[in-house]
Design a protein around this motif. Sequence first.
Motif: not given
Length: 285
Positions: A206-218
């Motif tokens: 989930l922490k790894s997923l948050e990194k993508y979310e912060q980059m604005g990637i869907d």
Amino acid sequence: MNQSIRKPVVAGVAALLLAAGAVGCGAEKEKSPEMSPAAAVAKAAKNSRDITTLSYRMTGRTPEEGRVEADVQMRIKPTMAMSMKIKALDQGADGTAEIRVVDGAMFMGGNPEMSKEMDGRDWIKFDLSTLGVDKEQMNALGGASSAESNPAEESTFLTGADDLEKVGTEKIGGVETTHYQGTVSLASMRKSYEKEDDAKAREKSLKSLEKYEQMGIDKLLMDMWMDGDHQTKQFRVRGDAEKGKLDVTIAFKDVNKPVKVAAPHPSQVMDLGEMMKEGAEGAEG
């Protein structure tokens, strides 16, 4: 420290964490019966959890820094350590650096321009205990998290692809591999991770997923090249972020072979924690 030096280095660390997948480098053994793409990728993800050390080369493009390449050696167990040499190719001289993580401290150096700002010393040290920061704050500096997390575990991303398919077979690094590809959305990945029985693995994912979310990637387009032992020889991830394209490839080399990372000689190190402490004492005086 010069922000133009630190920024590409920190982003490069994040790119490595975001881009890595399941990993392996063993010789191909007798082929096992054909598995479905989903089963094969899931098996590779499970195998990744047994990794104690690994080395890999990362090349590609990150949203903010442009072209980036790095060589990494990482020890995950029994104690954590990492050595990474990274270049942000579009940043010129400021984009070259080396990062080492040893005994809970991060050392950043390998940049002539940065050395000039530190009276000729080549390294700056960030130490958790001296700085009095927690792990989350240290992660923001971009160093400790990469040694505390096995990047291979992010292979589970591909298991959430609805269109996961076998593309074909290719030789990667002289080894025959099977190429898999799929597109995953962050929403589907989150649902998948929330069903993970292993609490520790779930938290890391989930922490790894948050990194993508912060980059604005869907959503992400992912490719995995897996050898006959259900270990990944190469991994590629692509996506559209708010500030540009993400397109990074990880080529894995050695796995579970000895990795030694040494701290720089004290005479070549500027300790940030000590500097802050001396500054505070001077202000009180």
